[in-house]
Design a protein around this motif. Structure first.
Motif, PDB file in Angstrom:
ATOM      1  N   UNK A  81       0.824  -1.201   0.000  1.00 13.20           N
ATOM      2  CA  UNK A  81       0.000   0.000   0.000  1.00 13.20           C
ATOM      3  C   UNK A  81       0.863   1.257   0.000  1.00 13.20           C
ATOM      4  N   UNK A  82       1.915   1.225   0.800  1.00 14.93           N
ATOM      5  CA  UNK A  82       2.803   2.382   0.874  1.00 14.93           C
ATOM      6  C   UNK A  82       3.487   2.627  -0.467  1.00 14.93           C
ATOM      7  N   UNK A  83       3.912   1.539  -1.123  1.00 16.29           N
ATOM      8  CA  UNK A  83       4.565   1.673  -2.422  1.00 16.29           C
ATOM      9  C   UNK A  83       3.594   2.243  -3.458  1.00 16.29           C
ATOM     10  N   UNK A  84       2.350   1.745  -3.457  1.00 12.81           N
ATOM     11  CA  UNK A  84       1.356   2.265  -4.401  1.00 12.81           C
ATOM     12  C   UNK A  84       1.095   3.746  -4.166  1.00 12.81           C
ATOM     13  N   UNK A  85       1.074   4.151  -2.894  1.00 18.81           N
ATOM     14  CA  UNK A  85       0.852   5.560  -2.589  1.00 18.81           C
ATOM     15  C   UNK A  85       2.009   6.410  -3.111  1.00 18.81           C
ATOM     16  N   UNK A  86       3.250   5.951  -2.874  1.00 23.60           N
ATOM     17  CA  UNK A  86       4.431   6.684  -3.343  1.00 23.60           C
ATOM     18  C   UNK A  86       4.385   6.839  -4.862  1.00 23.60           C
ATOM     19  N   UNK A  87       4.050   5.736  -5.566  1.00 26.82           N
ATOM     20  CA  UNK A  87       4.114   5.747  -7.031  1.00 26.82           C
ATOM     21  C   UNK A  87       2.946   6.501  -7.661  1.00 26.82           C
ATOM     22  N   UNK A  88       1.751   6.374  -7.082  1.00 23.34           N
ATOM     23  CA  UNK A  88       0.558   6.851  -7.770  1.00 23.34           C
ATOM     24  C   UNK A  88      -0.001   8.159  -7.240  1.00 23.34           C
ATOM     25  N   UNK A  89       0.232   8.459  -5.960  1.00 21.33           N
ATOM     26  CA  UNK A  89      -0.402   9.643  -5.394  1.00 21.33           C
ATOM     27  C   UNK A  89       0.594  10.678  -4.871  1.00 21.33           C
ATOM     28  N   UNK A  90       1.758  10.220  -4.431  1.00 21.15           N
ATOM     29  CA  UNK A  90       2.742  11.162  -3.916  1.00 21.15           C
ATOM     30  C   UNK A  90       3.488  11.821  -5.083  1.00 21.15           C
ATOM     31  N   UNK A  91       4.057  12.991  -4.843  1.00 25.76           N
ATOM     32  CA  UNK A  91       4.750  13.704  -5.914  1.00 25.76           C
ATOM     33  C   UNK A  91       6.260  13.698  -5.738  1.00 25.76           C
ATOM     34  N   UNK A  92       6.779  12.762  -4.943  1.00 29.52           N
ATOM     35  CA  UNK A  92       8.216  12.708  -4.696  1.00 29.52           C
ATOM     36  C   UNK A  92       8.938  12.068  -5.879  1.00 29.52           C
ATOM     37  N   UNK A  93      10.165  12.521  -6.157  1.00 25.55           N
ATOM     38  CA  UNK A  93      10.966  11.980  -7.247  1.00 25.55           C
ATOM     39  C   UNK A  93      11.879  10.869  -6.752  1.00 25.55           C
TER      40      UNK A  93
END
Length: 564
Positions: free
Chosen positions: A530-542
């Protein structure tokens, strides 16, 4: 070194937290306490199947049901598929089928991680199958496929004291698709209510094995054929009430054993909205006019404000077909100054532009009914169209730009069809639009800026086939061609701006590589995924951000401890 130490510490901490959290949550919401404590039985089997321990399970258990706790092992997945093949056949193994989608959700996404021998596996799979096969993304409820809760706590589901599903109550929720023969595997089911939806096909013969069924409500759909003798035979057992659309002439459904055949003139295809006689029929004061050259000319002139006059007059164009239907075939015979002329025309245009002749519905363009009762359509307060949900309905052709005329539209789902062409820029004029699903089509091109600008107002869930930026280029989508259902981002206020991160395959590879050491062997574990999906799909971090690791760790803790 610091990040590695933090990763080791957090990994150890999360294993303990996750085991306790998942175990306690499941017992509290899903498994009867007596089953868990009875030294075996349902609860013991369930816990050993999920965690591999001896929580009420026999020490002689073997395979994936025992040993080390495995979240997503290949062996577990193979065993689950082998079990589900007995329910759905080889469709479980065929990529792209609803059966495969439901099975993959159980194996890969469901936080409960049931074992292949869990007594709850099949019923949880069947409810997931209902969701995928009947357009769950367009339902008017959104609590299904909650991987943190037992299915007995999902809306419209109730269970007996042994946590076995006894009621599935999905009337008027915008279901669409065919009746599933697999439902017959719900052996404890007592009530199945699917009336007032847009379900097609025939009643499966296998439903005759629903030995516990007492109430079966199927009216107000697009079901056809004859009620199987096996189902009628249930009337001699426990089946008390059986309803279907058997009162029309000719009947949609031939039924010699139904207890009631509700009139198809009221309530059918309600799309989840309460219906009444006045909702389905036209109000007495609606402007009506007889067919005449003057009326035709006035309607064409009025519709010239919606579509190009050239297209309206072009023989064979979808616009011309829709206009001619309004003028010549629509028995409502509305006049040029009718308040509903525009939206009724636009819905007729959708029918002709997107291959309506091949849709699975019989109730589009029924002249004596309000357009608000067309399958997949609902209206706000019986007035302006607020919802169009035609997921997996065989749509072909290009989306007409005139859809922007429906200014009250809040929800538009045209996913899982064969729509071609570009996304109309005019969709950006739908200022009330909150949800836009266009994924799993053959749409191409750049998403217009006018639509992306809606993301700063009400549009909170926008999906297209932009995963690899091959078919659709979309800098503002919340999801790119994914079967997952991420939590929509909060609506922006004036001080917030839309993330402009470039969500490319290179970014995803870079992030996954950076986090590989923290992920280790538990990369597919609940909460980490879930955390990985959030990082990839919703977060704007590079991928090259110095904050990536700590941001990911905090996201894991957030999901592990329960964001609610």
């Amino acid at each position: 070194v610091i990040y590695a130490a933090v990763g080791i510490f957090v990994s150890a901490f999360l294993i303990v937290v996750t085991v306790r959290y998942s175990r306690d949550a499941y017992i509290a919401t899903h498994i009867p306490q007596q089953s868990y404590n009875d030294g075996g039985g349902n609860g013991g089997s369930m816990i050993s199947g999920r965690m591999g321990g001896n929580s009420g399970a026999s020490s002689s258990s073997s395979g994936s049901e025992t040993g080390n706790w495995v979240y997503n092992s290949e062996q577990r997945g193979d065993e689950i598929l082998e079990t589900l093949v007995k329910v759905s056949g080889l469709l479980v193994n065929k990529t792209g089928t609803f059966q495969n989608m439901a099975a993959r959700w159980i194996i890969e996404e469901d936080g409960f991680k049931l074992g292949a021998r869990s007594p709850y596996l099949i019923q949880r799979y069947l409810l997931a199958l209902i969701y995928y096969s009947m357009g769950g993304s367009g339902w008017t409820i959104n609590s299904w496929l909650n991987g943190k809760k037992g299915e007995c706590s999902w809306k419209k589901i109730s269970c007996n004291g042994d946590a076995k599903v006894v009621t599935v109550d999905l009337d008027g929720l915008n279901l669409r698709g065919k009746l599933l023969p697999e439902i017959s595997a719900l052996q404890y089911l007592q009530k199945l209510d699917l009336h007032n939806n847009h379900i097609t096909g025939m009643i499966p013969d296998g439903w005759g094995s629903l030995k516990s069924i007492e109430y079966l409500y199927l009216e107000g759909n697009d079901i056809t054929g004859e009620v199987p003798k096996t189902v009628c035979d249930l009337r001699q057992k426990k089946l008390l009430f059986l309803t279907a659309d058997c009162d029309s002439d000719p009947p949609f459904v031939e039924c010699s054993c139904c207890t009631n055949c509700p009139s198809t003139s009221i309530g059918g295809g309600g799309g989840g909205q309460p219906t009444s006689q006045s909702d389905n029929k036209f109000e007495a004061n609606e402007p009506v006019a007889s067919s005449s050259p003057e009326r035709a000319a006035e309607i064409e002139k009025s519709l010239g404000q919606v579509s190009s006059p050239a297209l309206l007059s072009q023989q064979g164009s979808p616009q011309n077909k829709a206009m001619r239907w309004i003028i010549d075939e629509d028995v409502a015979k509305i006049s040029a100054d009718s308040a509903i002329l525009g939206q009724r025309y636009v819905l007729a245009l959708l029918y002709f532009a997107l291959g309506g002749e091949d849709w699975p519905f019989k109730r589009w363009l029924i002249g004596e009914k309000s357009e608000c009762t067309f399958p997949g359509v609902s209206c706000e307060g019986g007035k302006g169209v607020s919802t169009i949900s035609l997921v997996s309905s065989g749509l072909t052709g290009s989306i007409p730009s005139e859809i922007s005329y429906l200014s009250s539209l809040e929800f538009l789902d045209l996913s899982e069809n064969r729509i071609t062409g570009a996304i109309p820029e005019s969709l950006g004029e739908l200022k009330k639009l909150e949800t836009l699903f266009l994924q799993h089509n053959d749409v191409v091109g750049q998403v217009p800026d006018s639509i992306c600008q809606l993301r700063s107002s009400l549009l909170s869930d926008f999906r297209t086939d932009c995963q690899n930026s091959i078919e659709v280029t979309c800098p503002c989508c919340t999801n790119c061609n994914s079967d997952s259902s991420p939590t929509p981002p909060a609506k922006s206020n004036e001080s917030e701006s839309i993330p402009t991160v470039n969500r490319t395959p290179d970014r995803e590879v870079g992030i996954r590589n950076r986090l590989a050491e923290i992920l280790g062997q538990e990369k597919d574990a609940p909460f980490r995924k879930q955390a990985m999906e959030w990082i990839l799909e919703q977060d704007d971090i590079d991928a090259d951000s110095t904050q990536l690791e700590q941001r990911y760790v905090l996201a894991i803790i957030y999901y592990a401890l329960g964001e609610e």
